[in-house]
Design a protein around this motif. Sequence first.
Motif, PDB file in Angstrom:
ATOM      1  N   UNK C  11      25.890  41.686  47.979  1.00 41.18           N
ATOM      2  CA  UNK C  11      26.375  43.076  48.058  1.00 41.18           C
ATOM      3  C   UNK C  11      27.422  43.216  49.160  1.00 41.18           C
ATOM      4  N   UNK C  12      27.083  42.694  50.310  1.00 37.74           N
ATOM      5  CA  UNK C  12      27.974  42.802  51.465  1.00 37.74           C
ATOM      6  C   UNK C  12      29.268  42.046  51.200  1.00 37.74           C
ATOM      7  N   UNK C  13      29.154  40.849  50.669  1.00 39.39           N
ATOM      8  CA  UNK C  13      30.349  40.063  50.374  1.00 39.39           C
ATOM      9  C   UNK C  13      31.257  40.801  49.396  1.00 39.39           C
ATOM     10  N   UNK C  14      30.672  41.313  48.341  1.00 39.57           N
ATOM     11  CA  UNK C  14      31.485  41.973  47.323  1.00 39.57           C
ATOM     12  C   UNK C  14      32.194  43.202  47.887  1.00 39.57           C
ATOM     13  N   UNK C  15      31.467  43.995  48.636  1.00 36.89           N
ATOM     14  CA  UNK C  15      32.080  45.186  49.220  1.00 36.89           C
ATOM     15  C   UNK C  15      33.197  44.786  50.170  1.00 36.89           C
ATOM     16  N   UNK C  16      32.931  43.760  50.954  1.00 38.00           N
ATOM     17  CA  UNK C  16      33.938  43.316  51.917  1.00 38.00           C
ATOM     18  C   UNK C  16      35.195  42.862  51.184  1.00 38.00           C
ATOM     19  N   UNK C  17      35.025  42.064  50.170  1.00 42.89           N
ATOM     20  CA  UNK C  17      36.177  41.577  49.415  1.00 42.89           C
ATOM     21  C   UNK C  17      36.996  42.733  48.881  1.00 42.89           C
ATOM     22  N   UNK C  18      36.304  43.668  48.298  1.00 41.00           N
ATOM     23  CA  UNK C  18      37.010  44.772  47.662  1.00 41.00           C
ATOM     24  C   UNK C  18      37.762  45.616  48.691  1.00 41.00           C
ATOM     25  N   UNK C  19      37.141  45.833  49.835  1.00 44.13           N
ATOM     26  CA  UNK C  19      37.815  46.610  50.872  1.00 44.13           C
ATOM     27  C   UNK C  19      38.994  45.849  51.457  1.00 44.13           C
ATOM     28  N   UNK C  20      38.815  44.552  51.629  1.00 40.65           N
ATOM     29  CA  UNK C  20      39.873  43.756  52.240  1.00 40.65           C
ATOM     30  C   UNK C  20      41.089  43.672  51.321  1.00 40.65           C
ATOM     31  N   UNK C  21      40.841  43.664  50.015  1.00 38.35           N
ATOM     32  CA  UNK C  21      41.966  43.670  49.078  1.00 38.35           C
ATOM     33  C   UNK C  21      42.854  44.879  49.333  1.00 38.35           C
ATOM     34  N   UNK C  22      42.207  46.014  49.536  1.00 40.07           N
ATOM     35  CA  UNK C  22      42.961  47.260  49.723  1.00 40.07           C
ATOM     36  C   UNK C  22      43.563  47.396  51.112  1.00 40.07           C
ATOM     37  N   UNK C  23      42.762  47.096  52.119  1.00 38.61           N
ATOM     38  CA  UNK C  23      43.171  47.478  53.471  1.00 38.61           C
ATOM     39  C   UNK C  23      43.421  46.302  54.404  1.00 38.61           C
ATOM     40  N   UNK C  24      43.138  45.107  53.946  1.00 35.33           N
ATOM     41  CA  UNK C  24      43.303  43.971  54.843  1.00 35.33           C
ATOM     42  C   UNK C  24      42.123  43.813  55.784  1.00 35.33           C
ATOM     43  N   UNK C  25      42.046  42.632  56.395  1.00 38.17           N
ATOM     44  CA  UNK C  25      40.981  42.329  57.352  1.00 38.17           C
ATOM     45  C   UNK C  25      40.761  43.431  58.351  1.00 38.17           C
ATOM     46  N   UNK C  26      41.853  43.777  58.999  1.00 33.96           N
ATOM     47  CA  UNK C  26      41.729  44.576  60.202  1.00 33.96           C
ATOM     48  C   UNK C  26      41.760  46.052  59.872  1.00 33.96           C
ATOM     49  N   UNK C  28      39.662  46.993  57.777  1.00 34.22           N
ATOM     50  CA  UNK C  28      38.320  47.101  57.213  1.00 34.22           C
ATOM     51  C   UNK C  28      37.251  46.969  58.285  1.00 34.22           C
ATOM     52  N   UNK C  29      36.823  48.068  58.862  1.00 36.04           N
ATOM     53  CA  UNK C  29      35.801  48.005  59.910  1.00 36.04           C
ATOM     54  C   UNK C  29      34.418  47.703  59.331  1.00 36.04           C
ATOM     55  N   UNK C  30      33.594  47.154  60.157  1.00 30.98           N
ATOM     56  CA  UNK C  30      32.224  46.833  59.770  1.00 30.98           C
ATOM     57  C   UNK C  30      31.514  48.071  59.226  1.00 30.98           C
ATOM     58  N   UNK C  31      31.768  49.199  59.839  1.00 28.29           N
ATOM     59  CA  UNK C  31      31.083  50.418  59.417  1.00 28.29           C
ATOM     60  C   UNK C  31      31.393  50.737  57.959  1.00 28.29           C
TER      61      UNK C  31
END
Lengths: 196, 196, 196, 196
Positions: C11-26, C28-31
């Motif tokens: 779940x966490x990985x998928x959400x992270x991937x999807x957010x990073x696609x849009x906004x990039x690493x930085x 995309x805050x942990x929150x």
Amino acid sequence: MNIQYTHKEEQIFQSALSLILDKGFHGTPMSQIAKASQVSIGTIYHYFESKDDLILQLFSYSKNKVSAFITDSVFDDPITKENYEEKFMIFWRRFISFYLKHPSIFSFLEQFYASPYYEMYQKKYCASNYSEDTINRFLNEGLSLNAIRKMSSHILYTFCLGSVIFLIRNSIYGQKKHTENQINQLIQTIWNGVKI
Amino acid sequence: MNIQYTHKEEQIFQSALSLILDKGFHGTPMSQIAKASQVSIGTIYHYFESKDDLILQLFSYSKNKVSAFITDSVFDDPITKENYEEKFMIFWRRFISFYLKHPSIFSFLEQFYASPYYEMYQKKYCASNYSEDTINRFLNEGLSLNAIRKMSSHILYTFCLGSVIFLIRNSIYGQKKHTENQINQLIQTIWNGVKI
Amino acid sequence: MNIQYTHKEEQIFQSALSLILDKGFHGTPMSQIAKASQVSIGTIYHYFESKDDLILQLFSYSKNKVSAFITDSVFDDPITKENYEEKFMIFWRRFISFYLKHPSIFSFLEQFYASPYYEMYQKKYCASNYSEDTINRFLNEGLSLNAIRKMSSHILYTFCLGSVIFLIRNSIYGQKKHTENQINQLIQTIWNGVKI
Amino acid sequence: MNIQYTHKEEQIFQSALSLILDKGFHGTPMSQIAKASQVSIGTIYHYFESKDDLILQLFSYSKNKVSAFITDSVFDDPITKENYEEKFMIFWRRFISFYLKHPSIFSFLEQFYASPYYEMYQKKYCASNYSEDTINRFLNEGLSLNAIRKMSSHILYTFCLGSVIFLIRNSIYGQKKHTENQINQLIQTIWNGVKI
DNA sequence: CATGAATGAGGATTCATTCAT
DNA sequence: GATGAATGAATCCTCATTCAT
């Protein structure tokens, strides 16, 4: 009391007033005042020591504008017990109409009095507020002439000015503009409060 | 109308009010509010989205404090034409005494109304000012009971509140504190203005 | 190589991937990752030591996804000199189609390789990039079978992968999506470059 | 296309590039750029509206550097069917050697294209990537001259640039630097792919 | 007098991380 | 395991002010 300002200073004052009406003191940086008054920042600092100084002088400038207006209105012919009521009406009507025509001055003064600047000003110049002197002179005249009920001169001042300022405030900021009629109603009510 | 605030929020509000009284909105950085309320900056931002949000909520908080106080004062037993004058005196005396006891709330509200925040607030909440509702209800009662002269309800409001606020303002900021006697004199004069 | 992830981790990985696609690493805050994956921040920190750790593990996770896909595609029956060209076509077509179906993995890997994280990763795991091993194995097979011209194995790798990745990149970020036909044209051109 | 930058701007750009190579966009705070370029933070904000603006302009700056270099390389004497292969070799060799000499520009551009900034840039300037125009012009010349096999111009671009960029990337970030020989091998392979 | 580039202290805000429950 | 309130260092940015030209 009647300092003459150079063209540049006038320009700066006017731009500052107009910006402060919209954004407030602290929403109005020096750089914007410079831009709006078509002057470089350096020039502003040529005329004014600091932002505080500019605002303090802007206060004097504003008070002078008000005083100049009020003064040349009622005192040109002698006040008597008989014409006092009439003068009273005219006086406040003019007072209100001045500020409604110059909302930026009103807004500036309001912000000024509600801010730490006022205290700063008092400490620096031991001065008093609004066009206190002119107004007080006029009201005290009424007391001496026995056209107004005996009461603390300061309370009289507070009573009259308070209502009037609050009306102007509501007109400028509020949703409800006042009609001529309503303004007269207010002044009439004030008169009812103080008349003998 | 009666939102409950957490202990932390109360702490933050109180510290903010007290600092704003001394230094004004913009002389009061978030960092100082944090220090004064013994929480970290992060915590403030946990409860409030931004400084603007804090100030806007502080406004609601302050209005609630005032409302709570005023409401439970005059309306517990029925108002009649006969006791209206007495109630009128009590009402305004309480109003004045509340603010004199809580100058930081008064000062905050004054600054708020004179600042661009108020407009922001109106746009966001379409709300009305001071404890307008409570006050208006009381004054309109006077009009209906024929205890007060016929006049525009809004002018009546402006007239009474204006003088009273101006008195409080002078007391808090000014050099001259008012005596009990002077306060009564003012309220009496207001009453003279509106009584039948 | 085939680590099993818990449901929460997925779940966490998928959400992270999807957010990073849009906004990039930085961006995309942990929150935000926490919110998007319906998990509390505390929980994320239960599974991952730090944000760096999360990203490093996300890299492994992504590489595994890719490897798993590529592996089970071409190697199930023996590769010969005769069928190598055909396998070559299939291999890269599948490679491209995988990333076009999983743009968030592609985007993440791209960002990862272009960021200081990659160096961090290499230092920590001495590992190599993309699905290097699988790809290299396949290409080296071609070299051994004499199905591909003699050349530096590393240059061969660079040549093939470079064009393919650039195509995918343009498809995902760019304005111009590629047709099946264009994709085939590219692979054909690559083949032209390396065939005997 | 050939904007002139002031000395200060050049300084800031160079420092920014160098820092970004090491730490990435987001590992590079404005304060560090200021320190490295020997100017105050205020000065940076005098020249650039925001960090985003700085990065966007840094992108233009970098593209200009590349363009300037590439342009003055191959186009000085006429391209013919006969000399196209030779020019092709020279062109890409220069392209690669430029970036190997300016890794910070390469790294910056890579990060830029892989980040949300690129989209931002496209929206703002509707512009195209890398030195697309120069490269495309050169490749299309090859197509017209029948020096290159008939194929989609865009695929041709993707094919050539992709491999070349991937080589540079591996050289700069990777453990393995490439020899002259290997670089020639790659370009030769690319040529094999496209030649008639 | 006038300019505006340069400065940097100070303020708002973010966000990775901790820890008591 | 799971939660989310609390923390505060770090970052971006503003803006009053200076000073060389």
